[in-house]
Write a protein that holds these residues in place. Structure first.
Motif, mmCIF file in Angstrom:
data_model
loop_
_atom_site.group_PDB
_atom_site.id
_atom_site.type_symbol
_atom_site.label_atom_id
_atom_site.label_comp_id
_atom_site.label_asym_id
_atom_site.label_seq_id
_atom_site.Cartn_x
_atom_site.Cartn_y
_atom_site.Cartn_z
ATOM 1 N N VAL A 1 31.917 -8.531 -6.527
ATOM 2 C CA VAL A 1 31.307 -7.531 -5.875
ATOM 3 C C VAL A 1 29.892 -6.612 -5.181
ATOM 4 O O VAL A 1 30.103 -8.438 -4.029
ATOM 5 C CB VAL A 1 29.779 -6.718 -6.982
ATOM 6 C CG1 VAL A 1 30.510 -6.769 -8.581
ATOM 7 C CG2 VAL A 1 28.885 -7.890 -7.264
ATOM 8 N N SER A 2 30.723 -6.157 -3.979
ATOM 9 C CA SER A 2 30.381 -5.338 -2.535
ATOM 10 C C SER A 2 28.853 -6.611 -2.438
ATOM 11 O O SER A 2 28.374 -7.502 -1.489
ATOM 12 C CB SER A 2 30.841 -4.242 -2.380
ATOM 13 O OG SER A 2 30.009 -4.040 -2.747
ATOM 14 N N ASP A 3 28.290 -6.170 -3.336
ATOM 15 C CA ASP A 3 26.842 -6.623 -2.694
ATOM 16 C C ASP A 3 25.845 -6.270 -4.214
ATOM 17 O O ASP A 3 26.049 -5.571 -5.036
ATOM 18 C CB ASP A 3 25.992 -6.475 -1.544
ATOM 19 C CG ASP A 3 25.219 -7.575 -1.016
ATOM 20 O OD1 ASP A 3 24.432 -7.751 -1.904
ATOM 21 O OD2 ASP A 3 24.615 -7.654 0.187
ATOM 22 N N TYR A 4 24.843 -6.873 -4.293
ATOM 23 C CA TYR A 4 23.338 -6.118 -5.225
ATOM 24 C C TYR A 4 22.052 -6.759 -5.101
ATOM 25 O O TYR A 4 21.910 -7.952 -4.966
ATOM 26 C CB TYR A 4 23.681 -7.437 -6.672
ATOM 27 C CG TYR A 4 23.200 -7.451 -7.663
ATOM 28 C CD1 TYR A 4 22.597 -6.137 -7.881
ATOM 29 C CD2 TYR A 4 22.519 -7.779 -8.030
ATOM 30 C CE1 TYR A 4 22.163 -5.303 -8.989
ATOM 31 C CE2 TYR A 4 20.964 -7.801 -8.718
ATOM 32 C CZ TYR A 4 20.705 -6.454 -9.389
ATOM 33 O OH TYR A 4 19.985 -5.960 -10.381
ATOM 34 N N ARG A 5 21.735 -6.391 -4.241
ATOM 35 C CA ARG A 5 20.344 -7.170 -3.390
ATOM 36 C C ARG A 5 19.248 -6.075 -4.016
ATOM 37 O O ARG A 5 18.545 -5.204 -4.410
ATOM 38 C CB ARG A 5 20.522 -5.794 -2.469
ATOM 39 C CG ARG A 5 21.626 -6.803 -1.338
ATOM 40 C CD ARG A 5 21.057 -7.021 -0.142
ATOM 41 N NE ARG A 5 22.089 -5.097 0.966
ATOM 42 C CZ ARG A 5 20.491 -4.800 1.060
ATOM 43 N NH1 ARG A 5 19.702 -5.270 2.471
ATOM 44 N NH2 ARG A 5 21.071 -3.470 1.422
ATOM 45 N N LEU B 1 32.580 -2.752 -7.742
ATOM 46 C CA LEU B 1 34.163 -4.114 -7.349
ATOM 47 C C LEU B 1 34.985 -3.930 -6.255
ATOM 48 O O LEU B 1 35.737 -3.526 -6.659
ATOM 49 C CB LEU B 1 34.388 -4.025 -8.594
ATOM 50 C CG LEU B 1 35.206 -5.592 -9.327
ATOM 51 C CD1 LEU B 1 34.544 -6.909 -9.762
ATOM 52 C CD2 LEU B 1 35.819 -4.958 -10.318
ATOM 53 N N VAL B 2 35.038 -5.499 -5.094
ATOM 54 C CA VAL B 2 35.856 -5.312 -4.698
ATOM 55 C C VAL B 2 36.984 -5.920 -4.303
ATOM 56 O O VAL B 2 37.868 -6.326 -3.835
ATOM 57 C CB VAL B 2 34.850 -5.771 -3.530
ATOM 58 C CG1 VAL B 2 33.827 -4.662 -2.800
ATOM 59 C CG2 VAL B 2 34.322 -7.158 -3.406
ATOM 60 N N ASN B 3 36.716 -7.273 -5.771
ATOM 61 C CA ASN B 3 37.807 -7.994 -6.285
ATOM 62 C C ASN B 3 38.001 -8.822 -7.533
ATOM 63 O O ASN B 3 36.895 -8.826 -8.212
ATOM 64 C CB ASN B 3 38.128 -9.132 -4.957
ATOM 65 C CG ASN B 3 39.143 -10.403 -5.730
ATOM 66 O OD1 ASN B 3 40.398 -9.812 -5.724
ATOM 67 N ND2 ASN B 3 39.145 -11.116 -4.498
ATOM 68 N N GLY B 4 38.954 -8.848 -8.091
ATOM 69 C CA GLY B 4 39.368 -9.069 -9.026
ATOM 70 C C GLY B 4 38.740 -7.895 -11.051
ATOM 71 O O GLY B 4 38.855 -6.998 -10.115
ATOM 72 N N ARG C 1 20.978 -0.063 6.406
ATOM 73 C CA ARG C 1 21.925 0.390 6.290
ATOM 74 C C ARG C 1 22.807 -0.166 5.649
ATOM 75 O O ARG C 1 24.680 0.683 5.437
ATOM 76 C CB ARG C 1 22.644 0.514 7.822
ATOM 77 C CG ARG C 1 22.749 -0.941 8.567
ATOM 78 C CD ARG C 1 22.668 -0.777 10.214
ATOM 79 N NE ARG C 1 23.052 -1.757 10.983
ATOM 80 C CZ ARG C 1 24.060 -2.874 10.432
ATOM 81 N NH1 ARG C 1 25.731 -2.486 9.389
ATOM 82 N NH2 ARG C 1 24.463 -3.646 10.757
ATOM 83 N N ARG C 2 22.786 -0.760 5.474
ATOM 84 C CA ARG C 2 23.562 -2.214 4.713
ATOM 85 C C ARG C 2 24.143 -1.561 2.536
ATOM 86 O O ARG C 2 22.964 -1.381 2.282
ATOM 87 C CB ARG C 2 23.675 -3.614 4.118
ATOM 88 C CG ARG C 2 23.824 -4.193 5.221
ATOM 89 C CD ARG C 2 23.021 -5.769 5.880
ATOM 90 N NE ARG C 2 23.344 -6.112 6.572
ATOM 91 C CZ ARG C 2 23.832 -7.084 7.420
ATOM 92 N NH1 ARG C 2 24.827 -7.654 6.772
ATOM 93 N NH2 ARG C 2 23.576 -8.001 7.982
ATOM 94 N N PRO C 3 25.060 -1.880 2.386
ATOM 95 C CA PRO C 3 25.700 -1.314 0.866
ATOM 96 C C PRO C 3 24.340 -1.756 0.279
ATOM 97 O O PRO C 3 24.362 -3.264 0.234
ATOM 98 C CB PRO C 3 27.099 -1.002 0.875
ATOM 99 C CG PRO C 3 27.168 -1.880 1.528
ATOM 100 C CD PRO C 3 26.590 -2.117 3.004
#
Lengths: 221, 389
Positions: B189-193, B134-137, B45-47
């Motif tokens: 970035v929020s995530d990269y799974r 992208l959540v920051n920068g 359920r996570r991004p």
């Protein structure tokens, strides 16, 4: 207190139909102690089971403590048995894995609104009445036959029923222990409990108020 | 009544011990299965951090069977880009090394504070091709080539691990010793799974790919592009660089393979659980059926003393629930040791939910197994039961 009108009990199988009780009519007043006698197979135990609502009559009407039994729904009968009737059996029917006081408490488990403490108090009081206060933690296997039957009597009276039904209560006891049990039952009767006792012992029947006699499922006296 | 049931169970402890032990073992197995399932569901359920639909991976490499001295001209990265971008059904092209290819098997990475951190080198177009969040920068740009320090884009979980609540932008990552040595975070970035939806939140660190590095190519195709179009890429690249080999896969295919691999442990644990539960169910039913038969006289007595059929059923089921509780409590005592012994590395939430699920399965099983023997007990007529030998 107990009124039986035109009671019949027929056992049917695919091939055989057995008339166990036929046209039984009698009444037992409040505080009476009566005995039911008859030869083996005459329907004594069947009659006691019908009075105690353990068995449903094929025809007729039963009135217990002013209450006409007009439904044989399981929950209803269970409640009436619990509140109105106490049973004493020839073979005691104690639960071997429970000690004396836990055995006596069993009828109270099926009554709502009683706390554990209250149940324990009532059980100890019933055991005191049958003279077994010193054996409350014993298990049935650690008791004599007479003591086991006294536990069974305590269990029968613990819920303070109006009617006590005893099926050959001294049948498995020697005469001395049988006399002890009869003594307790007379004492209960003197305190107001109505008792119906099945026996084939004329000596015991003579000690009751009157006797109903059965033969081949029919009432002969 | 509960105290009465406990007494009955305790006084028959020898008869109940084996059943409680079976429930203890099955509770442990069901808990492990449930924890794998809950962990997978929690990760699912996570991004994911990137888009995989309509993304293809183009591997392009010199044929290793060619003699080393054979003259094969290596195409430049720009030439490959141009060749791929010439197809009107390709929307964008990026390049990356193995670890930055989603669902890839590469394990290139290092450790920071003992935690594994995976590293991938990517081109500037990677962000657009994978639709990263992208959540920051900022993302990498061509101007980064002139910097005398190495720009990094990291995932949010890594940012939280390294800098806590501090703003990570501009912060140096002392632990990163590769490349230009001095490395600073430019974006988060929020995530990269990269291993897909069932993988844990990623500690991932991205750098700009160097010009001469060997890379794979990642293309974003128009929705509805048929797989047959892969043949066109194959022909075009082979014509451009004879002696080179081409392999094209879709990320959707890679994702499906990854799903299968990820679900193998869950499937295996599930099979074991079902088998164990099946055996326990048979055993419980047998025990209850036997008890009903052996305790016919007791059941009749209880009916005579005021017990209804329903209360007898409740009592038999209640006794089994008490026995089950002994097994479950013993299992709990063992399971609470798992985090202390670092046997299962799950969050407390996953532990709690897995325990609740395992308990629910065990108690549900007991109730279901009680149905038939309970019905048999309810049918017993007190008159017959009292004369039962």
């Amino acid at each position: 207190m107990i009124k039986l009108e035109s009671i019949e009990k027929v056992y049917r199988t695919e091939q055989v139909e057995t008339l166990a009780l036929s046209n039984i009519n009698f009444a037992v007043d409040e505080g009476e102690f009566i005995s039911v006698m008859g030869p083996s197979g005459s329907g004594k135990s069947t009659l006691l089971n019908v009075i105690g609502l353990l068995d449903e009559p094929s025809a007729g009407e039963i009135v217990l403590n002013g209450q006409a039994i007009n439904s044989y729904a399981d929950r209803y009968l269970a409640r009436i048995r619990n509140e109105e009737v106490g049973f004493i059996f020839q073979s005691f029917h104690l639960i071997a894995d429970l000690n004396v006081v836990d055995n006596v408490e069993i009828p109270l488990l099926y009554r709502r609104g009683l706390s554990g403490k209250k149940r324990r108090q009532m059980a100890l009081k019933a055991l005191d009445r049958v003279g077994l206060s010193s054996r409350v933690k014993h298990f049935p296997s650690q008791l004599s036959g007479g003591q086991q039957q006294r536990v069974a009597v305590a269990r029968a009276i613990v819920a303070q029923p109006h009617i006590l039904l005893a099926d050959e209560p001294t049948g498995n006891l020697d005469s001395q222990m049988g006399d002890e049990i009869m003594g307790i039952m007379h004492q209960l009767n003197e305190e107001g409990t109505t008792i119906v006792m099945v026996t084939h012992d004329q000596r015991l029947a003579d000690r009751t108020g009157r006797t109903v006699r059965l033969f081949d499922g029919r009432q002969v006296q | 009544m509960i105290r009465h049931l406990c007494k009955l169970v305790w006084n028959r402890k020898r008869a109940n011990a084996l059943t409680a032990f079976q429930i203890f073992i099955s509770f442990l197995i069901v808990f492990i299965t449930a924890s794998i399932a809950v962990d997978n569901a929690d990760n699912y359920r996570r991004p994911l951090g990137f888009s995989y639909e309509n993304r293809w991976v183009v591997n392009f490499w010199r044929d290793r069977e060619l003699p080393l001295d054979s003259e094969v001209e290596a195409p430049s990265r720009r030439q490959v880009y141009q060749a791929l971008e010439s197809f009107d059904w390709i929307e964008s092209v990026a390049s990356a090394d193995g670890a930055a290819i989603p669902y890839g098997s590469s394990r290139w990475g290092s450790t920071i504070d003992g935690q594994p951190v995976y590293h991938g080198a990517v081109s500037d177009e990677y962000y657009e091709v994978f639709n990263l969040d992208l959540v920051n920068g900022r993302w990498f740009s061509e101007e980064d080539a002139a910097l005398d320090w190495e720009p990094l884009v990291i995932t949010q979980p890594l940012s939280e691990a390294l800098f806590g609540r501090e703003d990570p932008i501009g912060q140096q990552v002392e632990e990163w010793k590769r490349g230009k040595g001095n490395a600073r975070v430019v974006g988060v970035v929020s995530d990269y799974r990269r291993r897909g939806e069932f993988s844990e939140p990623g500690f991932f660190l991205l750098t700009r790919v160097e010009d001469d590095a060997h890379v794979d190519f990642l293309v974003k195709v128009r929705p509805g592009t048929p797989l047959a179009a892969q043949e066109q890429i194959d022909k075009r690249l082979k014509a451009m660089a004879p002696g080179y080999r081409v392999n094209i896969t879709t990320l959707e295919e890679d994702r499906a393979s990854s799903f299968k691999l990820s679900l193998i442990p869950l499937f295996a644990a599930g099979v074991v659980s079902v088998l164990v539960l099946g055996m326990v169910a048979l055993s419980l039913s047998g025990v209850l059926w036997q008890r009903t038969t052996l305790r016919t006289e007791e059941i009749g007595l209880r009916r005579a003393l005021g017990g209804s059929a329903a209360s007898i059923y409740a009592q038999l089921t209640g006794e089994m629930l008490v026995v089950a509780s002994i097994g479950v409590i013993a299992g709990l005592l063992v399971i609470v040791q798992f985090p202390l012994l670092e046997l299962l590395d799950y969050t407390s939430g996953i532990y709690a939910l897995s325990l609740a699920l395992a308990a629910l399965v065990i108690y549900g099983l007991v109730v279901v197994c009680s149905l038939y023997p309970g019905r048999l007990a309810c049918r017993i007529r007190p008159v017959e039961a009292l004369h039962h030998e």
